[in-house]
Scaffold this motif. Structure first.
Motif, PDB file in Angstrom:
ATOM      1  N   ILE A   8      36.861 106.829  18.264  1.00 43.09           N
ATOM      2  CA  ILE A   8      37.248 105.454  17.896  1.00 43.09           C
ATOM      3  C   ILE A   8      38.291 105.477  16.783  1.00 43.09           C
ATOM      4  CG2 ILE A   8      36.396 103.320  16.854  1.00 43.09           C
ATOM      5  CD1 ILE A   8      33.797 103.699  18.323  1.00 43.09           C
ATOM      6  N   ILE A   9      38.061 106.312  15.765  1.00 44.19           N
ATOM      7  CA  ILE A   9      38.993 106.363  14.632  1.00 44.19           C
ATOM      8  C   ILE A   9      40.336 106.930  15.075  1.00 44.19           C
ATOM      9  CG2 ILE A   9      39.345 107.287  12.319  1.00 44.19           C
ATOM     10  CD1 ILE A   9      37.253 105.059  12.618  1.00 44.19           C
ATOM     11  N   LYS A  10      40.318 107.863  16.023  1.00 47.19           N
ATOM     12  CA  LYS A  10      41.593 108.358  16.551  1.00 47.19           C
ATOM     13  C   LYS A  10      42.389 107.231  17.197  1.00 47.19           C
ATOM     14  CE  LYS A  10      40.322 113.182  17.458  1.00 47.19           C
ATOM     15  NZ  LYS A  10      40.100 114.210  18.520  1.00 47.19           N
ATOM     16  N   GLN A  11      41.679 106.358  17.924  1.00 46.79           N
ATOM     17  CA  GLN A  11      42.360 105.234  18.553  1.00 46.79           C
ATOM     18  C   GLN A  11      42.910 104.270  17.503  1.00 46.79           C
ATOM     19  OE1 GLN A  11      42.984 104.925  21.863  1.00 46.79           O
ATOM     20  NE2 GLN A  11      44.289 103.211  21.242  1.00 46.79           N
ATOM     21  N   VAL A  12      42.135 104.005  16.460  1.00 45.71           N
ATOM     22  CA  VAL A  12      42.628 103.152  15.362  1.00 45.71           C
ATOM     23  C   VAL A  12      43.839 103.794  14.710  1.00 45.71           C
ATOM     24  CG1 VAL A  12      42.031 102.122  13.129  1.00 45.71           C
ATOM     25  CG2 VAL A  12      40.351 102.163  14.959  1.00 45.71           C
ATOM     26  N   ASN A  13      43.758 105.086  14.516  1.00 43.32           N
ATOM     27  CA  ASN A  13      44.882 105.806  13.907  1.00 43.32           C
ATOM     28  C   ASN A  13      46.125 105.696  14.781  1.00 43.32           C
ATOM     29  OD1 ASN A  13      46.404 107.487  12.291  1.00 43.32           O
ATOM     30  ND2 ASN A  13      45.503 109.376  13.087  1.00 43.32           N
ATOM     31  N   THR A  14      45.929 105.826  16.087  1.00 40.92           N
ATOM     32  CA  THR A  14      47.069 105.707  17.003  1.00 40.92           C
ATOM     33  C   THR A  14      47.677 104.316  16.936  1.00 40.92           C
ATOM     34  OG1 THR A  14      46.069 107.342  18.486  1.00 40.92           O
ATOM     35  CG2 THR A  14      47.781 105.919  19.407  1.00 40.92           C
ATOM     36  N   ILE A  37      40.784 102.102   4.868  1.00 37.93           N
ATOM     37  CA  ILE A  37      41.983 102.938   4.810  1.00 37.93           C
ATOM     38  C   ILE A  37      42.280 103.231   3.344  1.00 37.93           C
ATOM     39  CG2 ILE A  37      44.425 103.116   5.407  1.00 37.93           C
ATOM     40  CD1 ILE A  37      43.912 100.993   7.577  1.00 37.93           C
ATOM     41  N   VAL A  38      42.621 104.494   3.057  1.00 37.24           N
ATOM     42  CA  VAL A  38      43.055 104.888   1.710  1.00 37.24           C
ATOM     43  C   VAL A  38      44.388 105.613   1.833  1.00 37.24           C
ATOM     44  CG1 VAL A  38      40.710 105.061   0.797  1.00 37.24           C
ATOM     45  CG2 VAL A  38      41.769 107.064   1.830  1.00 37.24           C
ATOM     46  N   ASP A  39      45.187 105.559   0.751  1.00 35.46           N
ATOM     47  CA  ASP A  39      46.452 106.295   0.766  1.00 35.46           C
ATOM     48  C   ASP A  39      46.240 107.693   0.215  1.00 35.46           C
ATOM     49  OD1 ASP A  39      46.186 106.002  -1.948  1.00 35.46           O
ATOM     50  OD2 ASP A  39      47.805 104.552  -2.183  1.00 35.46           O
ATOM     51  N   ASP A  40      47.339 108.438   0.087  1.00 36.03           N
ATOM     52  CA  ASP A  40      47.229 109.829  -0.327  1.00 36.03           C
ATOM     53  C   ASP A  40      46.787 109.989  -1.779  1.00 36.03           C
ATOM     54  OD1 ASP A  40      49.505 108.722  -1.312  1.00 36.03           O
ATOM     55  OD2 ASP A  40      50.830 110.408  -0.839  1.00 36.03           O
ATOM     56  N   LYS A  41      46.832 108.900  -2.562  1.00 37.38           N
ATOM     57  CA  LYS A  41      46.397 108.960  -3.951  1.00 37.38           C
ATOM     58  C   LYS A  41      44.967 108.459  -4.132  1.00 37.38           C
ATOM     59  CE  LYS A  41      51.112 108.299  -5.651  1.00 37.38           C
ATOM     60  NZ  LYS A  41      52.008 107.429  -6.446  1.00 37.38           N
ATOM     61  N   THR A  97      39.044 111.844   0.383  1.00 42.63           N
ATOM     62  CA  THR A  97      40.359 112.443   0.120  1.00 42.63           C
ATOM     63  C   THR A  97      40.315 113.958   0.287  1.00 42.63           C
ATOM     64  OG1 THR A  97      39.820 112.469  -2.248  1.00 42.63           O
ATOM     65  CG2 THR A  97      41.085 110.598  -1.417  1.00 42.63           C
ATOM     66  N   ALA A  98      39.178 114.569   0.025  1.00 40.11           N
ATOM     67  CA  ALA A  98      39.073 116.023   0.162  1.00 40.11           C
ATOM     68  C   ALA A  98      38.833 116.452   1.607  1.00 40.11           C
ATOM     69  CB  ALA A  98      37.941 116.553  -0.715  1.00 40.11           C
ATOM     70  N   ALA A  99      38.406 115.526   2.474  1.00 40.86           N
ATOM     71  CA  ALA A  99      38.097 115.880   3.861  1.00 40.86           C
ATOM     72  C   ALA A  99      39.385 116.090   4.661  1.00 40.86           C
ATOM     73  CB  ALA A  99      37.245 114.787   4.507  1.00 40.86           C
ATOM     74  N   ALA A 100      39.342 117.067   5.549  1.00 40.07           N
ATOM     75  CA  ALA A 100      40.490 117.331   6.411  1.00 40.07           C
ATOM     76  C   ALA A 100      40.500 116.338   7.563  1.00 40.07           C
ATOM     77  CB  ALA A 100      40.425 118.764   6.935  1.00 40.07           C
ATOM     78  N   ASN A 105      43.869 111.573   9.464  1.00 37.55           N
ATOM     79  CA  ASN A 105      45.073 111.437   8.652  1.00 37.55           C
ATOM     80  C   ASN A 105      46.224 110.873   9.492  1.00 37.55           C
ATOM     81  OD1 ASN A 105      43.621 112.574   6.629  1.00 37.55           O
ATOM     82  ND2 ASN A 105      44.720 114.533   6.593  1.00 37.55           N
ATOM     83  N   THR A 106      47.017 110.003   8.879  1.00 42.01           N
ATOM     84  CA  THR A 106      48.252 109.513   9.512  1.00 42.01           C
ATOM     85  C   THR A 106      49.413 110.395   9.085  1.00 42.01           C
ATOM     86  OG1 THR A 106      48.757 107.995   7.697  1.00 42.01           O
ATOM     87  CG2 THR A 106      47.327 107.171   9.449  1.00 42.01           C
ATOM     88  N   SER A 107      50.528 110.223   9.761  1.00 40.49           N
ATOM     89  CA  SER A 107      51.713 111.024   9.440  1.00 40.49           C
ATOM     90  C   SER A 107      52.380 110.571   8.146  1.00 40.49           C
ATOM     91  CB  SER A 107      52.719 110.946  10.595  1.00 40.49           C
ATOM     92  OG  SER A 107      53.138 109.597  10.793  1.00 40.49           O
ATOM     93  N   PHE A 108      52.031 109.378   7.671  1.00 42.27           N
ATOM     94  CA  PHE A 108      52.685 108.859   6.466  1.00 42.27           C
ATOM     95  C   PHE A 108      51.739 108.852   5.259  1.00 42.27           C
ATOM     96  CE2 PHE A 108      51.318 105.553   9.376  1.00 42.27           C
ATOM     97  CZ  PHE A 108      50.437 104.808   8.643  1.00 42.27           C
ATOM     98  N   GLY A 109      50.646 109.625   5.309  1.00 42.14           N
ATOM     99  CA  GLY A 109      49.831 109.843   4.124  1.00 42.14           C
ATOM    100  C   GLY A 109      48.559 109.035   4.033  1.00 42.14           C
ATOM    101  N   TRP A 110      48.338 108.084   4.918  1.00 47.16           N
ATOM    102  CA  TRP A 110      47.103 107.309   4.865  1.00 47.16           C
ATOM    103  C   TRP A 110      45.968 108.092   5.537  1.00 47.16           C
ATOM    104  CZ3 TRP A 110      48.533 101.579   6.424  1.00 47.16           C
ATOM    105  CH2 TRP A 110      49.308 101.018   5.383  1.00 47.16           C
TER     106      TRP A 110
END
Length: 593
Positions: A58-64, A228-232, A257-260, A280-285
């Motif tokens: 499900i999260i992969k679909q949201v990410n897409t 959703i969280v950003d890279d910070k 944030t520590a999870a891959a 993870n998204t390609s733009f850091g989220w």
């Protein structure tokens, strides 16, 4: 004394080991229940693992979906980058007049308005040229004079990215006068035609309602949600954003944030066990799905209830069987234990009943033999102790040794020859009182005043014998005279002080006998100024009578044992001595009325 009791025959097995083996076979059901519980745990873990895979998909679909949405925004930025009017407008071109600038601004604004017309999720589209020119999707766009453009995070991040798209954290956009919208900004630095010279920054403000729609329409149970969280580690979106901001709710941001990307983990919380899935998204989220296991695992409750029901039934049956078997097996042991308690209380006439001759029967037979042997030994010990006690008491009461008697009578004869009639009467009277105290058959405990009188008579005799060579002082507190002590307790120490401490002294000897009452005991002291003793001599003085005190009167250790025999080991004799400095003996006894 033996007791009659009803015998409870055990199972017709030859040994208790066989009986216990049979009992354990009846408790197999308990092991089955344990196996069922383990199976339940393994089943739950398997279902949880499947649930994790479901959430990940499900999260992969949201990410897409979010990635596609951001890609569309980047395509808009590419449109601005490739638009000739935009490039010419923000280029360092001084040949365009005011009318030409307005023409370019109109065409660019129309372009941006056309984009906004098709995309309701976009709040603003703007271009800021480094040449000071500015254009947006509006014909007239008054900028906020209090907002410093170069201090805006989206502006600074775009310049630092060098032409790459930058997605900001949610923030209030205040660049336009009197407008304050909660947006996510996509910004990008625009390059010149040669792709080297930076000429401005392109800005697209995205309304959060689109992200909210993408994240909130996910079905992960009634309590599950996506955030959703950003890279910070800043939260871009959360369905309970207000509770997060007011610290009424927390999330496992450090763990997220520590999870891959593509991993999941399970955490316990106040509302139950939660599954976190991270992409993870390609733009850091990071897109995070949170689901509660008690909702996702629909069969968990029924599985638990079924296994629990069977386990309870099995436990009930096993408990009944165990109680019955344990009663049958433990009855002989309890009987033996009861007999042991009677022995502990001093009844050595008990004989336990022996049933079958298995291990317990053999133990009972050994117990009977042991009790009989202990009874015999106890009688022997009591007899030996009584004999020893009588011998010690006789020895202790024989305080007047032959040498002392001979010397005293010799002194009386000499004084009679010298016509010292008063001295003869005084010494004879003291000797008679001394004999009377030694041979009396009264109780062993006497008033302290009687013991003081005894010591007074003994020292009087010794004083008359040694004359100017000996002097003494008897100092007993009046408050202790009514209390009791062992009779003839102090004479052995006074005798040792005279014969081993003072008699061979060149100077006049002095003996002090004191008696004082303390808070929890009475202390006597016999102190002399004689020759004293070395540590080795002091050690020999404390040896038993038979070992080293044959010619030194009654052994000090025997007196010490006599005190401890009557009063306990907390009361004893203590000796301090130093060569050429004298000896002090302290005797502690309890306060007895």
């Amino acid at each position: 004394m033996s007791r009659d009791r009803v015998r409870y025959p055990l199972f017709p097995l030859k040994s208790i080991q066989s009986s216990i083996s049979f009992a354990f076979s009846c408790l197999i059901l308990v092991a089955i229940v344990s196996t069922s519980l383990i199976s339940y745990q393994l089943s739950v873990r398997a279902v949880e693992k499947n649930a994790q895979g479901y959430i990940e998909e499900i999260i992969k679909q949201v990410n897409t979906n979010i990635q596609s949405y951001v890609d569309n925004m980047e395509n808009i930025s590419l449109l601005a980058m490739t638009n000739k009017d935009v490039k010419y407008y923000i280029s360092d071109n001084n040949f365009i007049g005011p009318e030409g600038l307005r023409t370019y601004e109109k065409r660019i604004s129309d372009l941006f308005q056309a984009i906004l017309y098709t995309r309701k999720d976009i709040a603003n589209i703007m271009v800021f040229g480094y040449n000071g020119r500015f254009v947006s999707d509006r014909r007239i766009t008054p900028l906020n004079p209090n907002a410093k453009l170069k201090e805006q995070s989206w502006y600074a991040d775009a310049r630092a990215a060098g032409g790459k798209s930058v997605i900001s954290a949610p923030h209030v956009q205040n660049i336009i006068k009197n407008e304050y919208r909660w947006v996510v900004s996509l910004s990008r630095e625009l390059k010149s035609t040669d792709g080297i010279t930076a000429e401005g920054v392109f800005l697209v403000d995205l309304n959060l309602n689109v992200i909210n729609d993408l994240a909130s329409n996910i079905n992960m149970g009634q309590k599950g949600y996506v955030f959703i969280v950003d890279d910070k580690g800043n939260i871009v979106y959360h369905p309970q954003q207000q509770l997060i901001n007011s610290n009424l709710r927390t999330e496992l941001i450090p763990e997220v944030t520590a999870a891959a990307s593509g991993t999941s983990f399970i955490a316990d919380g106040e509302e139950g066990k939660r599954i976190y899935s991270v992409q993870n998204t390609s733009f850091g989220w990071k897109i995070v799905g949170v689901a509660y296991t008690d909702e996702l695992i629909a069969s968990k409750a029924s599985l638990r209830n079924s296994i629990l029901l069977y386990a309870l039934c099995g436990l009930a049956v096993s408990l009944v069987i165990s109680i019955w078997l344990s009663h049958r097996f433990s009855k002989p042991i309890k009987d033996l234990q009861a007999d042991m308690k009677l022995v502990e209380r001093g009844n050595f006439d008990i004989q336990t009943e022996i049933g079958q001759m298995n291990e317990i029967g053999q133990l009972g037979r050994t117990f009977n033999m042991m009790v009989g042997r202990i009874k015999t030994l106890m009688q022997e010990i009591i007899q030996n102790q009584e004999t020893k006690r009588k011998s010690e008491l006789q020895l202790l009461q024989a305080q007047i040794n032959p040498h002392f008697l001979y010397n005293t009578l010799d002194s009386i004869v000499w004084m009679a020859e010298q016509k010292q009639h008063e001295e003869v009467v005084l010494m004879t009277s003291a000797l008679a009182k001394l004999f009377r105290a030694s041979i009396t058959k009264d109780k062993e405990l006497i008033p302290i005043r009687v013991e003081a009188e005894h010591i007074k008579n003994y020292l009087l005799i010794q004083k008359m014998r040694y004359d100017s060579q000996l002097d003494y002082e008897i100092d007993f507190a009046d408050e202790i005279m009514g209390h009791k002590t062992l009779k003839i307790l102090l004479q052995p120490f006074v005798e040792n002080a005279i014969y081993h401490g003072i008699r061979h002294n060149a100077e006049k000897g002095f003996i002090t006998v004191r008696g004082r009452k303390h808070s929890d005991h009475i202390a006597f002291e016999v102190e002399d100024n004689g020759q004293g003793m070395s540590p080795e001599q002091l050690h020999r003085l404390l040896l038993p009578y038979e070992e080293d005190n044959r010619n030194k009167g009654i052994g000090v250790r025997n007196v010490n044992e006599r005190i401890q025999l009557y009063f306990g080991h907390e009361y004893s004799v203590h000796i301090r001595s130093e060569l050429e400095a004298g000896t002090c003996v302290t005797i502690r006894i309890p306060i007895l009325d």
